[in-house]
Write an enzyme that holds these catalytic residues in place. Structure first.
Site, mmCIF file in Angstrom:
data_model
loop_
_atom_site.group_PDB
_atom_site.id
_atom_site.type_symbol
_atom_site.label_atom_id
_atom_site.label_comp_id
_atom_site.label_asym_id
_atom_site.label_seq_id
_atom_site.Cartn_x
_atom_site.Cartn_y
_atom_site.Cartn_z
ATOM 1 N N ASP A 24 1.008 -1.290 0.376
ATOM 2 C CA ASP A 24 0.269 -0.033 -0.162
ATOM 3 C C ASP A 24 1.116 1.446 0.123
ATOM 4 O O ASP A 24 1.910 0.991 0.172
ATOM 5 C CB ASP A 24 -0.918 0.189 1.020
ATOM 6 C CG ASP A 24 -0.026 0.145 2.594
ATOM 7 O OD1 ASP A 24 0.545 0.297 2.377
ATOM 8 O OD2 ASP A 24 -0.550 0.398 3.554
ATOM 9 N N HIS A 25 0.309 2.480 -0.271
ATOM 10 C CA HIS A 25 1.483 3.535 -0.125
ATOM 11 C C HIS A 25 1.953 3.897 1.317
ATOM 12 O O HIS A 25 3.370 4.189 1.069
ATOM 13 C CB HIS A 25 0.491 5.137 0.042
ATOM 14 C CG HIS A 25 -0.695 4.780 1.722
ATOM 15 N ND1 HIS A 25 -1.650 3.633 1.861
ATOM 16 C CD2 HIS A 25 -0.727 5.635 2.886
ATOM 17 C CE1 HIS A 25 -2.544 3.851 2.541
ATOM 18 N NE2 HIS A 25 -1.925 5.052 3.331
ATOM 19 N N CYS A 71 3.559 -2.720 3.942
ATOM 20 C CA CYS A 71 2.316 -2.146 4.382
ATOM 21 C C CYS A 71 2.847 -1.161 5.475
ATOM 22 O O CYS A 71 4.544 -1.239 5.596
ATOM 23 C CB CYS A 71 1.567 -2.307 4.548
ATOM 24 S SG CYS A 71 0.876 -3.242 6.453
ATOM 25 N N THR A 130 2.759 -1.251 8.431
ATOM 26 C CA THR A 130 3.126 -1.942 9.647
ATOM 27 C C THR A 130 3.507 -3.347 9.728
ATOM 28 O O THR A 130 4.019 -4.014 10.137
ATOM 29 C CB THR A 130 1.765 -1.783 11.299
ATOM 30 O OG1 THR A 130 0.929 -2.679 10.800
ATOM 31 C CG2 THR A 130 2.037 -0.362 11.927
ATOM 32 N N GLY A 131 2.275 -3.897 8.282
ATOM 33 C CA GLY A 131 3.220 -4.745 8.152
ATOM 34 C C GLY A 131 1.335 -6.107 8.516
ATOM 35 O O GLY A 131 1.287 -7.126 7.947
ATOM 36 N N GLY A 163 -2.061 -5.276 8.905
ATOM 37 C CA GLY A 163 -2.808 -5.578 7.538
ATOM 38 C C GLY A 163 -2.651 -6.115 6.519
ATOM 39 O O GLY A 163 -3.808 -6.494 6.835
ATOM 40 N N HIS A 205 10.117 -24.210 9.304
ATOM 41 C CA HIS A 205 8.855 -24.589 10.716
ATOM 42 C C HIS A 205 7.873 -23.985 9.494
ATOM 43 O O HIS A 205 6.784 -25.695 9.113
ATOM 44 C CB HIS A 205 9.049 -23.816 11.391
ATOM 45 C CG HIS A 205 10.670 -24.106 12.297
ATOM 46 N ND1 HIS A 205 10.962 -24.006 13.187
ATOM 47 C CD2 HIS A 205 11.318 -25.032 12.355
ATOM 48 C CE1 HIS A 205 11.876 -23.923 14.169
ATOM 49 N NE2 HIS A 205 11.900 -25.176 12.964
ATOM 50 N N ARG A 229 6.600 -33.639 11.388
ATOM 51 C CA ARG A 229 6.257 -32.510 12.772
ATOM 52 C C ARG A 229 6.046 -31.451 12.285
ATOM 53 O O ARG A 229 4.588 -30.627 12.202
ATOM 54 C CB ARG A 229 6.858 -32.381 14.136
ATOM 55 C CG ARG A 229 8.210 -31.254 14.288
ATOM 56 C CD ARG A 229 9.279 -30.901 14.870
ATOM 57 N NE ARG A 229 10.055 -30.676 14.986
ATOM 58 C CZ ARG A 229 11.046 -29.944 15.440
ATOM 59 N NH1 ARG A 229 11.128 -30.236 16.487
ATOM 60 N NH2 ARG A 229 12.222 -29.030 15.066
ATOM 61 N N HIS A 230 6.912 -30.531 11.546
ATOM 62 C CA HIS A 230 6.343 -29.110 10.291
ATOM 63 C C HIS A 230 5.302 -29.763 9.500
ATOM 64 O O HIS A 230 4.246 -28.986 9.219
ATOM 65 C CB HIS A 230 6.805 -28.436 10.053
ATOM 66 C CG HIS A 230 8.665 -28.134 11.398
ATOM 67 N ND1 HIS A 230 8.033 -27.887 12.330
ATOM 68 C CD2 HIS A 230 9.699 -28.441 10.713
ATOM 69 C CE1 HIS A 230 8.928 -27.274 13.119
ATOM 70 N NE2 HIS A 230 10.150 -27.990 12.386
#
Length: 141
Positions: free
Chosen positions: A7-8, A64, A66-67, A69, A97, A132-133
């Protein structure tokens, strides 16, 4: 092929990522946005995520402010495992993982130097293929 979306708030950092991918000779498809003009992050996060989910692109990078959203919006697409990473350890661990297929970052949280290190680690670290992963990833689907 790497799907890109921002985004912007993530536009400037995405330009750094694009230059870095080009320097590494890696192919990408840019799903936008294409300027600093205010836009809605779900449009671009989900466009990149759909390309990853459909196997049009192998992995994705979304950014974005903060990352948060954009990672939430990408994770709404079935088959996408977008991981928000702001440090190198998390980028490596999520590939090993979780077999994360999308990297989310916050441009207002980290600078370009660290972001490009995280991109390299995310793109270069293979999935461990430990049973397991694999089992745990299956539980997510």
């Amino acid at each position: 092929m790497i799907a890109l979306g921002c985004d912007h708030g993530g536009y400037e950092l995405m330009q750094e990522v694009i230059r870095h991918l080009e320097e590494r000779g890696l192919e990408y498809k840019n799903f936008g946005c294409y300027s600093n003009e205010s836009v809605d992050y779900p449009i671009y996060g989900q466009a990149a995520a759909k390309a990853v989910a459909s196997s049009e692109c192998e992995k994705g990078i979304i950014i974005c402010g903060t990352g948060i959203g954009i990672s939430i919006s990408a994770n709404k697409i079935p088959g996408v495992r977008a991981a928000l990473c702001h440090d190198c350890f998390s980028a490596e661990a999520t590939r090993q993982h979780n077999d994360a297929n999308m990297l989310a970052m916050g441009a207002r949280v980290i600078g370009p130097g660290l972001a490009l290190k995280i991109v390299d680690i995310f793109l270069d670290t293979p999935f461990s293929n430990d049973e397991r992963h694999i089992r745990r990833i299956g539980m997510l689907e």
